[in-house]
Enzyme design. Structure first.
Site, PDB file in Angstrom:
ATOM      1  N   LYS A  29       0.516  -1.246   0.385  1.00  0.00           N
ATOM      2  CA  LYS A  29       0.071  -0.072   0.086  1.00  0.00           C
ATOM      3  C   LYS A  29       0.683   1.447  -0.038  1.00  0.00           C
ATOM      4  CE  LYS A  29      -4.365  -1.237   1.968  1.00  0.00           C
ATOM      5  NZ  LYS A  29      -5.175  -1.114   2.784  1.00  0.00           N
ATOM      6  N   LYS A  70      -4.581  -8.844  -7.922  1.00  0.00           N
ATOM      7  CA  LYS A  70      -5.853  -8.821  -7.055  1.00  0.00           C
ATOM      8  C   LYS A  70      -7.408  -7.853  -7.219  1.00  0.00           C
ATOM      9  CE  LYS A  70      -6.300  -7.136  -2.567  1.00  0.00           C
ATOM     10  NZ  LYS A  70      -6.498  -6.791  -0.717  1.00  0.00           N
ATOM     11  N   LYS A 115     -11.243  -3.315  -4.097  1.00  0.00           N
ATOM     12  CA  LYS A 115     -12.084  -1.716  -4.106  1.00  0.00           C
ATOM     13  C   LYS A 115     -11.678  -0.358  -4.926  1.00  0.00           C
ATOM     14  CE  LYS A 115     -13.613  -2.798   0.625  1.00  0.00           C
ATOM     15  NZ  LYS A 115     -13.529  -2.638   1.797  1.00  0.00           N
TER      16      LYS A 115
HETATM   17  P1  AMP Z   1     -10.978  -5.465   2.763  1.00  0.00           P
HETATM   18  O1  AMP Z   1     -12.340  -4.605   1.875  1.00  0.00           O
HETATM   19  O2  AMP Z   1      -9.372  -5.245   2.746  1.00  0.00           O
HETATM   20  O3  AMP Z   1     -11.300  -5.055   3.949  1.00  0.00           O
HETATM   21  O4  AMP Z   1     -10.974  -6.823   2.718  1.00  0.00           O
HETATM   22  C1  AMP Z   1     -12.172  -7.292   3.275  1.00  0.00           C
HETATM   23  C2  AMP Z   1     -12.557  -9.274   3.867  1.00  0.00           C
HETATM   24  O5  AMP Z   1     -12.170  -8.675   2.341  1.00  0.00           O
HETATM   25  C3  AMP Z   1     -10.599  -9.700   4.041  1.00  0.00           C
HETATM   26  O6  AMP Z   1     -11.354 -11.302   4.510  1.00  0.00           O
HETATM   27  C4  AMP Z   1     -10.167  -9.682   2.398  1.00  0.00           C
HETATM   28  O7  AMP Z   1      -9.268 -10.968   2.338  1.00  0.00           O
HETATM   29  C5  AMP Z   1     -11.452 -10.028   1.619  1.00  0.00           C
HETATM   30  N1  AMP Z   1     -10.979  -9.471   0.070  1.00  0.00           N
HETATM   31  C6  AMP Z   1     -10.590  -8.736  -0.549  1.00  0.00           C
HETATM   32  N2  AMP Z   1     -10.487  -8.546  -1.443  1.00  0.00           N
HETATM   33  C7  AMP Z   1     -10.445  -9.983  -1.535  1.00  0.00           C
HETATM   34  C8  AMP Z   1      -9.704 -10.841  -2.411  1.00  0.00           C
HETATM   35  N3  AMP Z   1      -9.711 -10.185  -4.510  1.00  0.00           N
HETATM   36  N4  AMP Z   1      -9.852 -12.184  -2.912  1.00  0.00           N
HETATM   37  C9  AMP Z   1     -10.600 -12.780  -1.655  1.00  0.00           C
HETATM   38  N5  AMP Z   1     -10.915 -11.956  -0.613  1.00  0.00           N
HETATM   39  C10 AMP Z   1     -10.903 -11.157  -0.276  1.00  0.00           C
END
Ligand code: AMP
Ligand code: TRP
Length: 340
Positions: free
Chosen positions: A118, A201, A204
């Site tokens: 990041k 990946k 968002k």
């Molecule tokens: P975040 O959006 O970073 O707060 O992620 C929230 C949850 O979603 C966490 O458990 C991440 O590991 C999961 N996550 C986010 N992006 C992905 C992705 N591309 N594939 C699988 N899991 C994801």
């Protein structure tokens, strides 16, 4: 090692930083619902304290927090069965976060790959919070003495750090206060990749909206993004081995498998030998059938912000009732006077 047996308890969280994606759904929320329905105590948080490690517009943050709550509920989390709340309403997170940041070592923090990704070359300009955030995440989990943490692949290192912090705390203060939480990373889509680049990946924060499917996308948008997803000219193989070196094809197969609840092998048994011209419309239909009712329900819930806030307030009180006594024991172990 721990002698005490801790009650099974699930904790996880997602940042209310907007644009909840199919990756969040398959890697996290869908799994949250399965764990809720398996009868274990489940606590799911909107981690607003984590979201502000990068700039969030105040009006947008409030809206995104409600939208994430709406997504949790629309996907099947039930505020009666699970505790749903936003992190900043329970002060134990921030307090324990500080106490645990005095346990975590700089060398451990320096190994966190997500910070390096990041921050990139701009580390000097990042907030101190972004660097310290894994200690706050450890506090989120340990404030509830949680034993299981469902997350996507990218969070594994942070849960392992949580175990290191828990073990050092127990050892340094001669207590058995914290369990060793297990990351639960299961399913066909623990790492959903970008629709534009199979080596990145799905995120968002990707500048290209075409790289991801958002939980709020309508049916036409979902179908068009899948139709335009990057692929290669070969037909689908009949065996998993044939996906080697074909990250985009593998990603679409994994998404199909996760959405339909079968293994990637089963998907290839059905579609092996077929072109993407056949597979993509089938995937689009599956994704639309799955996601359209969710986004419809989210829109309905978003029209009742007061009801969402009520649910979060109720969840926060129930969360606080678990976390406050744990925090009191932590302070006691450290040698802090509590005499109010
Ligand atoms: P975040 O959006 O970073 O707060 O992620 C929230 C949850 O979603 C966490 O458990 C991440 O590991 C999961 N996550 C986010 N992006 C992905 C992705 N591309 N594939 C699988 N899991 C994801
Ligand atoms: N760091 C996680 C992410 O970015 C979100 C998170 C914060 C979390 N606290 C947590 C996940 C505790 C699981 C448990 O995805």
């Amino acid at each position: 090692m721990s002698e005490t047996s801790f009650k099974q308890r699930v904790f996880s969280g997602i940042q209310p930083s907007g644009n909840l994606t199919l990756g969040n759904y398959l890697g996290a929320v869908k799994r949250f619902v399965e764990m809720q329905n398996s009868g274990i105590e489940t606590i799911y948080c909107m981690v607003d304290l984590h979201a502000i490690t990068v700039w969030q517009d105040p009006v947008a943050l409030r809206n995104q927090t409600r939208e994430l709550a709406a997504a949790y509920i629309a996907c099947g989390l039930d505020p009666q069965k699970s505790i749903l709340f936003n992190q900043s309403q329970v002060s134990a997170h921030a307090e324990l976060g500080w106490l645990l940041s005095c346990v975590a070592r700089l060398g451990w923090m320096n190994r966190m790959t997500q910070f390096k990704d990041k921050a990139g070359k701009n580390a000097e300009k990042m907030s101190l919070g972004l660097y310290a955030y894994p200690a706050l995440m450890a506090a989120d989990i340990l404030a509830y003495q949680a034993t299981h943490v469902p997350v996507g692949e990218d969070q594994k290192q942070h849960v392992e750090l949580t175990r290191d912090i828990a073990a050092k705390f127990n050892h340094d203060f001669g207590v058995d206060l914290f369990p060793m939480p297990e990351p639960i990373i299961e399913g066909a889509a623990t790492r959903v990749m970008s629709l534009r680049d199979g080596s990145k990946k799905m995120s968002k924060s990707d500048p290209s909206d075409k790289s991801r499917i958002n939980m709020t996308d309508d049916a036409d948008t979902i179908a068009s993004k899948i139709r335009k997803a990057k692929t290669d000219p070969e037909p689908l193989p009949s065996e998993l081995d044939g996906l080697q070196g074909r990250p985009e094809a593998r990603n679409l197969v994994n998404i199909y498998a996760a959405l339909s609840g079968v293994t990637p092998d089963a998907v290839l048994a059905e579609f092996g030998g077929q072109q993407f011209g056949t597979f993509k419309p089938a995937l689009a239909e599956l994704a639309v059938n799955h996601l359209a009712p969710i986004s419809g329900e989210m829109a309905r819930l978003m029209a009742q912000p007061d009801e969402i806030d009520r649910i979060l307030g109720d969840g926060a009180m129930r969360a606080d009732a678990i976390a406050a006594p744990v925090l009191a024991q932590v302070k006691e172990a450290i040698g802090m006077i509590s005499s109010r």
